[in-house]
Design a protein around this motif. Structure first.
Motif, short mmCIF file in Angstrom:
data_model
loop_
_atom_site.label_atom_id
_atom_site.label_comp_id
_atom_site.label_asym_id
_atom_site.label_seq_id
_atom_site.Cartn_x
_atom_site.Cartn_y
_atom_site.Cartn_z
N GLY A 280 136.12 -73.90 9.42
CA GLY A 280 135.52 -74.01 8.09
C GLY A 280 135.53 -72.67 7.38
O GLY A 280 135.70 -72.58 6.16
N ASN B 41 122.45 -75.22 5.65
CA ASN B 41 122.11 -74.25 6.67
C ASN B 41 121.59 -73.04 5.89
O ASN B 41 122.33 -72.52 5.06
N THR C 236 134.85 -78.92 8.49
CA THR C 236 135.16 -78.39 9.82
C THR C 236 134.99 -79.46 10.90
O THR C 236 134.21 -80.41 10.71
N ARG D 55 138.19 -73.55 16.46
CA ARG D 55 138.57 -73.03 15.16
C ARG D 55 139.50 -74.03 14.45
O ARG D 55 140.70 -73.82 14.32
N ASP E 125 130.19 -77.26 0.30
CA ASP E 125 130.20 -77.19 1.76
C ASP E 125 129.35 -78.35 2.27
O ASP E 125 128.12 -78.29 2.24
N TYR F 240 127.65 -80.58 7.13
CA TYR F 240 126.60 -81.29 7.87
C TYR F 240 126.33 -82.68 7.27
O TYR F 240 125.27 -83.26 7.51
N LYS G 232 131.09 -78.99 14.09
CA LYS G 232 129.75 -79.51 14.38
C LYS G 232 129.79 -80.97 14.83
O LYS G 232 129.24 -81.32 15.87
#
Ligand SMILES: Cc1ncc(COP(=O)(O)O)c(C=O)c1O
Length: 401
Positions: free
Chosen positions: A105, A181, A245, A256, A209, A212, A248
């Motif tokens: 990410g 976050n 990403t 990565r 972003d 989550y 998580k």
């Protein structure tokens, strides 16, 4: 408020490099590193290793000789799988040409920042915020402008007056991290509409972003079990870059592997930037990602269920009366406001020494985070129960001074 770190160095390097801020967690981390029995809740990752079906896919790829340079944009199979995944989760078809595979990410964010900002530009960040936003903006040569969110009875909220006042002729973009976050703040659809309207009015790019997005704990907010997303409110012509990403959802922090989602018209530009960044993400890593998307739903559900349990356990940190913790709506972090005159770094260090629990100091997330501690609850219940017991026991002593 300028949240870029001021730094001076004898090396005569470019200011973008010299001013790249150091991580505010590292000092505390170094203090507790290697302590026997320490429960580490300071880093943003869970305690589960990557599931074996993902590892096996990568191993098979290596064994089959997939060890060569590859497509800069990512292997077509993975981009197509991302398109199917998004359709499944967000209920709308998405063109595979919108997806660009990156080595995490963070590289996706760096490419996004490089595309929209540079020397003389400003990027707005609602704070407290994950410090790497400031880092990526600073390294791109631009200025990170922190815009404090407001903390109240119901937790954190955006302050649109402050956002409005922070806009100048140099503002090029705004970062929106929801669920966030470190605060767990999760935008409502109405927040997202207002942010979109704000960005359109000022001709700003949105760096969204939503990594989550699968972790939402407030049923009143959830849409089909996931957090509201800009994709619920945006029009095709909106200027939004999505950071994503595998880290998580599928417990792949060390691999990565991530992706940037952008308008397909930017394809050649992004391909060029990937060429000069990593020249493409290793194929065997991408094969792991493909397995995660195709067979990983059960594992993601397990992770979400675990985070919900963790969320309930850390709620008990309010029992001492020394911690304010409006129930975070999303992600897997609790951002505790501690009633104490001491700095968050001092409290974090004393919690290492007296409770053997590692928490991240709120000051690492910008000035607005001072007075808070971040705790990652993506961890097995027994660890969290023990950590809460130890913190509740030590905090009355520590908070007094
Ligand atoms: C808000 C946010 N965005 C992006 C990332 C980047 O994740 P990674 O580079 O591990 O893929 C993280 C990692 O902690 C994060 O918290």
């Amino acid at each position: 408020m300028d949240v870029s770190a001021a730094a001076s160095s004898p090396f005569s390097l470019r200011p973008e490099a010299e001013q790249a801020p150091a991580s505010g967690i590292v000092d505390v981390f170094n203090h507790g590193r290697n302590r026997e029995g320490l429960i580490p809740l300071w880093v943003g990752e869970g305690d589960l290793p990557t599931p074996s079906f993902i590892c096996d896919a990568a191993t098979r790829s290596l064994a089959a000789g997939e060890t060569f340079y590859t497509y800069q944009r990512g292997i077509p199979e993975l981009r197509q799988a991302l398109s199917r995944y998004h359709e499944r989760i967000y209920g709308k078809p998405v063109d595979p040409e919108r997806f660009f595979i990156t080595s995490g990410g963070m590289p996706a964010m760096q490419i996004a920042m490089r595309m929209v900002s540079g020397p003389g530009d400003e990027v707005l960040i609602p704070t407290p915020a994950w410090p790497n936003f400031v880092g990526a903006i600073t390294v791109a040569g631009a200025r990170a402008v922190g815009v404090p969110m407001v903390f109240g009875q119901n937790g954190w909220n955006l302050d649109f007056d402050r956002l409005q006042k922070a806009v100048t002729s140099r503002t090029r973009a705004i970062t929106v991290n929801s669920p966030a976050n470190p605060t767990g703040w999760t935008a409502t659809l109405s927040d997202l509409r207002m942010l979109l309207e704000f960005a359109r009015r000022h001709n700003l790019w949105i760096i969204a972003d939503e990594i989550y997005g699968r972790f939402v704990h407030d049923p009143a907010l959830a849409i089909d079990g996931r957090a509201p997303s800009f994709r619920d409110v945006m029009a095709p012509e909106d200027r939004i870059l999505f950071i994503q990403t595998f880290s998580k959802n599928w417990a792949m922090t060390g691999w990565r592997l991530g992706w940037l989602e952008a308008p397909p018209d930017l394809g050649q530009i992004i391909e060029n930037l990937i060429q000069y960044q990593t020249s493409g993400t290793p194929v065997f890593v991408q094969r792991g990602g493909l397995a995660a998307l195709e067979q990983g739903e059960e594992f993601v559900a397990h992770q979400i269920a675990r985070a919900r349990t963790g969320h309930a356990i850390v709620g008990r940190l309010t029992e001492t009366g020394l911690v304010d913790l409006p129930s975070p709506s999303g992600a897997f972090y609790a951002f505790l406001k501690v009633k104490s005159a001491q700095s968050s770094k001092d409290i974090a260090i004393r919690l290492i020494e007296e409770a053997n629990v590692g928490l991240a100091p709120g000051s690492a997330f910008g000035e607005t985070g001072e007075g808070y501690l971040r705790l990652c609850y993506a961890r097995k219940s027994s660890d969290l129960e023990e950590a809460v017991r130890r913190v509740n026991e030590a905090l009355p002593r520590i908070a007094e001074g």
